[in-house]
Design a protein around this motif. Sequence first.
Motif, mmCIF file in Angstrom:
data_model
loop_
_atom_site.group_PDB
_atom_site.id
_atom_site.type_symbol
_atom_site.label_atom_id
_atom_site.label_comp_id
_atom_site.label_asym_id
_atom_site.label_seq_id
_atom_site.Cartn_x
_atom_site.Cartn_y
_atom_site.Cartn_z
ATOM 1 N N ASN A 142 0.813 -1.215 0.000
ATOM 2 C CA ASN A 142 0.000 0.000 0.000
ATOM 3 C C ASN A 142 0.849 1.270 0.000
ATOM 4 O O ASN A 142 0.332 2.354 0.247
ATOM 5 C CB ASN A 142 -0.943 -0.007 1.205
ATOM 6 C CG ASN A 142 -1.873 -1.213 1.182
ATOM 7 O OD1 ASN A 142 -2.321 -1.624 0.125
ATOM 8 N ND2 ASN A 142 -2.135 -1.780 2.342
ATOM 9 N N GLN A 143 2.128 1.117 -0.283
ATOM 10 C CA GLN A 143 3.034 2.263 -0.363
ATOM 11 C C GLN A 143 3.318 2.606 -1.822
ATOM 12 O O GLN A 143 3.253 1.747 -2.704
ATOM 13 C CB GLN A 143 4.351 1.941 0.352
ATOM 14 C CG GLN A 143 4.205 1.586 1.826
ATOM 15 C CD GLN A 143 3.718 2.754 2.643
ATOM 16 O OE1 GLN A 143 4.180 3.879 2.476
ATOM 17 N NE2 GLN A 143 2.782 2.483 3.545
ATOM 18 N N ALA A 144 3.687 3.854 -2.066
ATOM 19 C CA ALA A 144 3.984 4.281 -3.435
ATOM 20 C C ALA A 144 5.178 3.544 -4.012
ATOM 21 O O ALA A 144 5.241 3.294 -5.224
ATOM 22 C CB ALA A 144 4.227 5.789 -3.462
ATOM 23 N N TYR A 145 6.155 3.185 -3.154
ATOM 24 C CA TYR A 145 7.321 2.423 -3.619
ATOM 25 C C TYR A 145 6.897 1.193 -4.417
ATOM 26 O O TYR A 145 7.537 0.797 -5.393
ATOM 27 C CB TYR A 145 8.131 1.923 -2.427
ATOM 28 C CG TYR A 145 9.087 2.893 -1.797
ATOM 29 C CD1 TYR A 145 10.202 3.358 -2.477
ATOM 30 C CD2 TYR A 145 8.892 3.315 -0.486
ATOM 31 C CE1 TYR A 145 11.102 4.221 -1.879
ATOM 32 C CE2 TYR A 145 9.775 4.184 0.116
ATOM 33 C CZ TYR A 145 10.887 4.634 -0.580
ATOM 34 O OH TYR A 145 11.763 5.487 0.016
ATOM 35 N N PHE A 146 5.827 0.551 -3.955
ATOM 36 C CA PHE A 146 5.411 -0.739 -4.501
ATOM 37 C C PHE A 146 5.146 -0.638 -6.004
ATOM 38 O O PHE A 146 5.771 -1.333 -6.807
ATOM 39 C CB PHE A 146 4.164 -1.212 -3.760
ATOM 40 C CG PHE A 146 3.745 -2.623 -4.062
ATOM 41 C CD1 PHE A 146 4.340 -3.687 -3.421
ATOM 42 C CD2 PHE A 146 2.738 -2.886 -4.984
ATOM 43 C CE1 PHE A 146 3.957 -4.995 -3.678
ATOM 44 C CE2 PHE A 146 2.337 -4.179 -5.252
ATOM 45 C CZ PHE A 146 2.952 -5.235 -4.598
ATOM 46 N N ALA A 147 4.242 0.246 -6.383
ATOM 47 C CA ALA A 147 3.893 0.355 -7.799
ATOM 48 C C ALA A 147 5.047 0.910 -8.624
ATOM 49 O O ALA A 147 5.311 0.435 -9.745
ATOM 50 C CB ALA A 147 2.663 1.252 -7.966
ATOM 51 N N GLU A 148 5.738 1.900 -8.090
ATOM 52 C CA GLU A 148 6.836 2.513 -8.848
ATOM 53 C C GLU A 148 7.934 1.503 -9.143
ATOM 54 O O GLU A 148 8.442 1.429 -10.280
ATOM 55 C CB GLU A 148 7.406 3.692 -8.067
ATOM 56 C CG GLU A 148 8.517 4.421 -8.798
ATOM 57 C CD GLU A 148 9.028 5.635 -8.047
ATOM 58 O OE1 GLU A 148 9.874 6.346 -8.615
ATOM 59 O OE2 GLU A 148 8.595 5.860 -6.902
ATOM 60 N N CYS A 149 8.324 0.715 -8.151
ATOM 61 C CA CYS A 149 9.426 -0.235 -8.344
ATOM 62 C C CYS A 149 9.009 -1.414 -9.217
ATOM 63 O O CYS A 149 9.800 -1.880 -10.053
ATOM 64 C CB CYS A 149 9.950 -0.720 -6.988
ATOM 65 S SG CYS A 149 10.776 0.578 -6.045
#
Length: 314
Positions: A142-149
Amino acid sequence: MTLEEAYERMLLIRRFEEEVERLFLRGEVHGTTHLCIGQEAVAVGVAAALGPDDLVAATYRGHGHALARGVEPSGLAAELMGRATGTCGGRAGSMNIMDLDHGLIGCFGIVGGTMAAATGAAFALRDSGRVAVSLFGEGTANQAYFAECLNFAAVFALPVVFVCEHNLYGEYTPWERVTAGCDIPARAAAFGIPAETADGNDPLAVFDAASEAVRHARDGDGPSFLECRTYRFAGHSRTDPGKYRPPGELEEWRERDPIKLVATAISSHTEGAERVLSEIAAAVEERIAEVFDSALAAPFPAPSAARIPEYCDA
């Protein structure tokens, strides 16, 4: 990896963490600490699938991953107690361990930070035959890192394996209350990344799944995603008694204690299993005693030993 090897490695991690908890309560481990008791199978299974030149980014609950990766237990114990003989000279503490000699590029306190670190490492490892692994909890989904990476790794077909240690709770919050859809691997699959779920309390199941993901990355076929369903027996950290757990949940998961499951499997398939298990346990106990005796006897680092970057004014 044999059942006996898995049992020895998991038992070493379990006993290490139990000693850390005991010494923390005695005031020898400063700051805070997050134990991986109950989650040992993930650390052991993933580490066994990697080569010596591969890189790993772990979370603040990273003692088990450090030990599984080959970090010297005495150095790790000394680090947790702030001693000069620690892996990082006594200055990293419990949450920020790193040991480049064993491919551990860091343990990260920032939720999702491991995804960024491993994705960056994988970008540097392209076409080298080496692999980077990111370990994180289900809250990272549920963090932005997840989708970006995930997007970046998929676009550039990076040699990275994303491993979600799904222990059902983001600190004190049940994951399903804050995770829409309740299907984390499907989020990775949406980026075209192969994704599967493994029994995180079975080190051989984790090893098999991780081995396939690592092979996929090493062959230049891009990232993979592995969700390992497991459970932490201790609270989130030192101040957490775990009262948010439903009645009976902890006891139910203790019936699937990964160490007990492997011990049962050894007993079912090994001649003289009782002797084998006893010898492994005795060797682990002896090593743990030596490790913590050595760490407690080590000196604290001198203030003058602090290294100041050249670009800073002394």
